[in-house]
Design a protein around this motif. Structure first.
Motif, short mmCIF file in Angstrom:
data_model
loop_
_atom_site.label_atom_id
_atom_site.label_comp_id
_atom_site.label_asym_id
_atom_site.label_seq_id
_atom_site.Cartn_x
_atom_site.Cartn_y
_atom_site.Cartn_z
N VAL A 20 77.11 42.15 2.13
CA VAL A 20 75.66 42.31 2.27
C VAL A 20 74.93 41.23 1.50
O VAL A 20 73.99 40.61 2.01
CB VAL A 20 75.22 43.71 1.79
N GLU A 21 75.35 40.99 0.28
CA GLU A 21 74.71 39.96 -0.54
C GLU A 21 74.81 38.59 0.10
O GLU A 21 73.87 37.80 0.07
CB GLU A 21 75.33 39.94 -1.94
N LEU A 22 75.96 38.31 0.70
CA LEU A 22 76.15 37.02 1.38
C LEU A 22 75.21 36.88 2.56
O LEU A 22 74.59 35.83 2.77
CB LEU A 22 77.61 36.89 1.84
N LEU A 23 75.07 37.96 3.35
CA LEU A 23 74.26 37.89 4.57
C LEU A 23 72.77 37.84 4.28
O LEU A 23 72.02 37.14 4.97
CB LEU A 23 74.59 39.08 5.47
N ILE A 24 72.31 38.57 3.28
CA ILE A 24 70.87 38.62 3.02
C ILE A 24 70.43 37.68 1.91
O ILE A 24 69.29 37.71 1.46
CB ILE A 24 70.40 40.05 2.71
N ALA A 25 71.35 36.81 1.48
CA ALA A 25 70.99 35.81 0.48
C ALA A 25 69.87 34.92 1.01
O ALA A 25 69.68 34.77 2.22
CB ALA A 25 72.21 34.96 0.12
N ASP A 26 69.13 34.30 0.12
CA ASP A 26 68.03 33.43 0.53
C ASP A 26 68.52 32.22 1.31
O ASP A 26 67.79 31.67 2.14
CB ASP A 26 67.24 32.95 -0.70
N ARG A 27 69.76 31.81 1.03
CA ARG A 27 70.33 30.65 1.72
C ARG A 27 71.67 30.99 2.35
O ARG A 27 72.46 31.71 1.76
CB ARG A 27 70.54 29.48 0.74
N HIS A 28 71.88 30.46 3.55
CA HIS A 28 73.19 30.48 4.18
C HIS A 28 73.76 29.06 4.16
O HIS A 28 73.01 28.10 4.39
CB HIS A 28 73.10 30.95 5.64
N SER A 29 75.03 28.94 3.93
CA SER A 29 75.66 27.64 4.07
C SER A 29 75.64 27.23 5.54
O SER A 29 75.53 28.09 6.44
CB SER A 29 77.11 27.68 3.57
N VAL A 30 75.74 25.95 5.81
CA VAL A 30 75.72 25.48 7.19
C VAL A 30 76.88 26.07 7.99
O VAL A 30 76.68 26.55 9.12
CB VAL A 30 75.71 23.94 7.25
N LEU A 85 71.44 46.30 7.29
CA LEU A 85 71.24 45.42 6.13
C LEU A 85 69.96 45.80 5.40
O LEU A 85 69.91 45.80 4.17
CB LEU A 85 71.19 43.96 6.57
N GLY A 86 68.91 46.13 6.18
CA GLY A 86 67.67 46.57 5.56
C GLY A 86 67.84 47.84 4.77
O GLY A 86 67.25 48.00 3.70
N SER A 87 68.67 48.76 5.28
CA SER A 87 68.89 50.01 4.56
C SER A 87 69.64 49.78 3.26
O SER A 87 69.40 50.46 2.25
CB SER A 87 69.67 51.00 5.44
N ARG A 88 70.54 48.80 3.25
CA ARG A 88 71.28 48.50 2.03
C ARG A 88 70.38 47.81 1.00
O ARG A 88 70.58 47.96 -0.20
CB ARG A 88 72.49 47.60 2.35
#
Length: 270
Positions: A20-30, A85-88
Motif C-alpha cells: 500500500v505504501e509503495l502504491l500510494i507514495a507521492d512518487r512512483h519509479s519509472v 487503497l483509499g480505505s487503507r
C-alpha cells in the motif's frame, strides 16, 4: 500474556502495508509506473482471448461486445482497488489521497469552455486520423488475430444483423460510452500521472504514450491517440484538475457512442 504471533505471521501482516505504501507514495519509479500503466492492458487482452471472445462468439454477437466485457472484468476491479487503497489510507472507502487533482482549481466557466473545446478537438482529430490508423494497420498489423481488427472502430461491428447491432450498442453505451472511460481517467490521470509529476513535462508525455500503448488490442492507433489525447493530459498535469480529461475522454466517447446508436436506431447506417 504470551505473544503467540510467529515471525512468519508478522511478515504476512507487514507485506500488504508495504505494498500500500509503495502504491500510494507521492512518487512512483519509472519502471513501476510503466508496469502499472501497461499491465491492465495486457490483462484485458488475456480476458478477451480466454473468456470474452469465445463467449460472445457462442451467442452470435460482435467482438465489440467481447472487448466491452474484457474491459469490465479488468477495469471494475481497478476501480475497487483504488477505493481499497483509499480505505487503507483514510479508514473508509474514498478516493481522497489516492486519486489526485480533485480540488477543482479551474473556475466553472473556464473548465466548461476547455472541455467543450477538447471534445471538439478529440472528435475531429480522431476522425481525421482514421486514414493514418488504416495505413499503420495495413503496413504493420495485418497479422493481428482479433476479429474485426482494422483502422476503423466500426469493423468490430461489421457483418451482423440490425437487431444484434442495436442490442450490442444499447448494452455497451453506458459502459464503453462513459463508465469505463471514467475509470480509465481516474486511474491513469488521477492515480498514475501525479506520481510521476517529478519528471516535469516528461510526466504528461510518458503518461500519454503509455496510455496509448496500453490499448494493446488496437496498436495501430497508438500514434493518433497520442496526438488527440496529449492536450488534455498536459492540461490536467499543468492545472492539476482532473475534470479536464474526465470531461474530454468520457464526454467525447459518450457523444460518439450516442450519435452512433441514434443513427443505428433511425436506420441511417446499414
Amino acid at each position: 500474556m504470551e505473544n503467540t504471533q510467529t515471525p512468519t505471521d508478522t511478515t504476512r501482516v507487514a507485506q500488504p502495508s508495504r505494498l500500500v505504501e509503495l502504491l500510494i507514495a507521492d512518487r512512483h519509479s519509472v519502471p513501476l509506473s510503466i508496469a502499472l500503466h501497461l499491465v491492465p492492458g495486457a490483462l484485458i487482452v488475456a480476458v478477451y482471448m480466454l473468456f470474452a471472445e469465445p463467449l460472445v462468439k457462442a451467442i452470435g454477437y460482435p467482438s465489440f461486445l467481447a472487448w466491452a466485457i474484457a474491459l469490465i472484468v479488468v477495469l471494475v476491479p481497478v476501480q475497487f482497488g483504488l477505493l481499497w487503497l483509499g480505505s487503507r489510507r483514510n479508514g473508509r472507502f474514498s478516493l481522497r489521497g489516492v486519486v489526485e487533482y480533485l480540488d477543482k482549481p479551474i473556475p466553472r466557466g473556464k473548465i466548461t469552455a476547455i472541455i467543450a473545446g477538447l471534445i471538439v478537438w478529440m472528435t475531429v482529430v480522431a476522425l481525421a486520423l482514421t486514414p493514418l490508423d488504416n495505413l499503420v494497420f495495413d503496413t504493420f498489423f495485418t497479422w493481428i488475430p482479433f476479429e474485426g481488427a482494422g483502422g476503423s472502430a466500426t469493423t468490430y461491428l461489421d457483418g451482423y444483423s440490425h437487431s444484434v447491432l442495436l442490442i450490442t450498442m444499447l448494452v455497451c453505451l453506458p459502459l464503453t460510452g462513459f463508465t469505463l472511460p471514467l475509470i480509465e481517467e481516474l486511474y491513469f490521470r488521477g492515480f498514475l500521472l501525479p506520481r510521476i509529476s517529478h519528471l516535469g513535462w516528461g510526466a504528461p508525455v510518458l503518461n500519454t504514450v503509455l496510455f496509448s500503448v496500453y490499448h494493446f488490442w488496437a496498436p495501430w492507433t497508438v500514434l493518433s491517440k497520442v496526438i488527440f489525447m496529449f492536450p488534455a493530459v498536459w492540461l490536467v498535469w499543468r492545472k492539476q484538475d482532473i475534470r479536464v480529461s474526465i470531461g474530454m475522454h468520457p464526454g467525447a466517447a459518450l457523444l460518439m457512442a450516442t450519435v452512433g446508436t441514434i443513427a443505428l436506431i433511425l436506420g441511417l447506417v446499414p
